[in-house]
Design a protein around this motif. Sequence first.
Motif, mmCIF file in Angstrom:
data_model
loop_
_atom_site.group_PDB
_atom_site.id
_atom_site.type_symbol
_atom_site.label_atom_id
_atom_site.label_comp_id
_atom_site.label_asym_id
_atom_site.label_seq_id
_atom_site.Cartn_x
_atom_site.Cartn_y
_atom_site.Cartn_z
ATOM 1 N N THR A 130 -15.417 7.659 7.224
ATOM 2 C CA THR A 130 -14.454 7.608 6.122
ATOM 3 C C THR A 130 -13.214 6.821 6.528
ATOM 4 O O THR A 130 -12.698 6.007 5.769
ATOM 5 N N PHE A 131 -12.736 7.046 7.747
ATOM 6 C CA PHE A 131 -11.587 6.279 8.225
ATOM 7 C C PHE A 131 -11.933 4.796 8.327
ATOM 8 O O PHE A 131 -11.148 3.941 7.918
ATOM 9 N N GLU A 154 -11.246 -1.511 4.065
ATOM 10 C CA GLU A 154 -10.753 -1.874 2.739
ATOM 11 C C GLU A 154 -9.407 -2.593 2.843
ATOM 12 O O GLU A 154 -9.198 -3.647 2.228
ATOM 13 N N ARG A 155 -8.504 -2.078 3.646
ATOM 14 C CA ARG A 155 -7.208 -2.721 3.814
ATOM 15 C C ARG A 155 -7.339 -4.072 4.502
ATOM 16 O O ARG A 155 -6.666 -5.033 4.141
ATOM 17 N N ASP A 182 0.849 -1.188 0.000
ATOM 18 C CA ASP A 182 0.000 0.000 0.000
ATOM 19 C C ASP A 182 0.884 1.237 0.000
ATOM 20 O O ASP A 182 1.765 1.373 0.852
ATOM 21 N N LEU A 215 -2.839 11.109 5.336
ATOM 22 C CA LEU A 215 -3.771 10.147 5.941
ATOM 23 C C LEU A 215 -4.573 10.854 7.035
ATOM 24 O O LEU A 215 -4.456 10.562 8.214
ATOM 25 N N THR A 254 -14.073 3.092 6.672
ATOM 26 C CA THR A 254 -14.141 2.540 5.314
ATOM 27 C C THR A 254 -12.736 2.280 4.782
ATOM 28 O O THR A 254 -12.467 1.226 4.188
ATOM 29 N N TRP A 255 -11.829 3.228 4.993
ATOM 30 C CA TRP A 255 -10.429 3.072 4.563
ATOM 31 C C TRP A 255 -9.807 1.848 5.238
ATOM 32 O O TRP A 255 -9.166 1.025 4.589
ATOM 33 N N PHE A 292 -8.595 12.165 7.729
ATOM 34 C CA PHE A 292 -9.929 11.833 7.262
ATOM 35 C C PHE A 292 -10.944 12.865 7.750
ATOM 36 O O PHE A 292 -10.794 13.404 8.847
ATOM 37 N N ALA A 328 1.245 5.073 0.708
ATOM 38 C CA ALA A 328 0.528 6.023 1.563
ATOM 39 C C ALA A 328 1.377 7.260 1.815
ATOM 40 O O ALA A 328 2.530 7.138 2.233
#
Length: 168
Positions: A136-137, A143-144, A122, A129, A139-140, A131, A124
């Motif tokens: 939103t965080f 995803e990872r 990833d 980073l 969701t981020w 949010f 970054a």
Amino acid sequence: MAKKVSAIKKRAATRNWIAYLCESLVTSGVMPTWEAATYLTENLFGEKPNPRLLTPSNPYEVTSQLLHRLYQPIVEAASREVLLPTSSRLQLFTDISLTGNSAVIVVLFPGQHRPHQLLMLDAAKAWDLVFPDAETFNTWAEERYRWIVLALRNSPIDTHDALLPQAA
């Protein structure tokens, strides 16, 4: 009403990753609860670029700590979702860049002299980073987490020895 129901179904349920990270910082002994909550709030929300990463006298160490504190609990959670051999382990590596993307790398070491496998790479920008809100965080982070779980499920490791004790 049908539109509302379908919109709710499309939105993936995610865990509260901020609470998960906070608990991880506390249980690992890195910092007490109040300090962990403040640390995450100050580093995850606010203005871009994150001024806490750009102003210290040791930005490399501060950036490395932040990335490890964000990604390590996600890696640990993903490792509990897949049955892994007891001889295997997951390792998180970072390659810090203070001017561009840092690399966050997750590698599976399956043990028993088997080749290691890259699970996630990833890119970054640590100072970006930041949010707008907790959703939103989450969701981020989710995803990872899913990337790592999917990579683990697709890895060619033998799980037949996952529950067998290893010989000393």
